[in-house]
Design a protein around this motif. Structure first.
Motif: not given
Ligand SMILES: N[C@@H](CCC(=O)N[C@@H](CSO)C(=O)NCC(=O)O)C(=O)O
Length: 217
Positions: A12-16, A36-41, A52-56, A65-68
């Motif tokens: 559901a990530s707009l950035f992804g 699973n953003l509530t239990n990051k790998s 500590k964010k997606i997308p990567v 890192c960082e979508s743009n």
């Protein structure tokens, strides 16, 4: 070892979605890894220790890192693959980057509509609507945000379309009616398989956001 290209993402990530669209435009095969953003790998924490964010994007084991920034990286690494996502002319490239940056402000206002209420939500709605008005004006009679061809600024913005329904329902707005040029542009972008297959169904997104809202409200 993993495949040459891996994407740590969340459906559901707009950035992804920006990165999915760019990879699809270039025809790049990759390993999609849902987080699973509530239990990051462990992989996410290692690949993006700062945010500590997606997308990567992980390319030959190295994280971007960082979508743009990832979209620009994809355009440069697979520059021999059609279509180019950014113009080669420095001035036109600067304009495309300007509009992609502007889109992030609209995203931020949209996020605040979804997770605030009362005065704060009204303020976020004003910022959001003002942002869409600026884009409607920027579009003018052009088919895409920065001219005749689909590219970087369009990729930055078009994922928001899958949240229009949720924003209309939760924010009590009518985007379809108020911004005809923007809606025509969305439909134009959705004709591209790279876009239509990267964006989830707006109703599924709405259900997800409602569920999440119940937890945080
Ligand atoms: N500026 C970055 C934003 C990424 C982001 O917010 N990712 C979210 C999920 S999508 O809303 C995320 O990973 N959140 C996890 C967290 O905040 O813990 C980009 O452009 O890639």
């Amino acid at each position: 070892a993993g495949s040459e290209v891996e994407l740590l993402d969340f459906w559901a990530s707009l950035f992804g979605m920006r990165v999915r669209i760019a990879l699809a435009e270039k025809g790049v095969q990759y390993d999609y890894k849902e987080e699973n953003l509530t239990n990051k790998s462990q992989l996410l924490l290692e690949m993006n220790p700062v945010h500590k964010k997606i997308p990567v994007l992980i390319h030959y084991g190295k994280p971007i890192c960082e979508s743009n920034i990832i979209v620009q990286y994809i355009d440069e690494v697979w520059q021999n693959k059609y279509p180019p996502l950014l113009p080669s002319d420095p001035y036109l490239k600067a304009q495309a980057r300007f509009w992609a940056d502007f889109v992030d402000k609209i995203y931020d206002a949209g996020r605040r509509i979804l997770n605030t209420k009362g005065e704060e939500m009204e303020k976020a709605k004003t910022e959001f609507i003002d942002g869409l008005k600026v884009l409607e004006g920027q579009l003018g009679e052009k088919p895409y945000l920065t001219g005749e061809s689909f590219g970087y600024a369009d990729i930055a913005m078009v994922p928001l379309y899958c949240r229009f329904y949720a924003l209309e329902m939760i924010g009590k707005m009518n985007i379809e009616k108020e911004y005809p040029k923007l809606i025509a542009w969305v439909k134009r972008c959705m004709e591209r398989e790279s876009v239509s297959k990267s964006l989830p169904d707006p109703h599924k997104v709405y259900e997800f956001l409602l569920e999440r809202q119940k937890k945080i409200r």
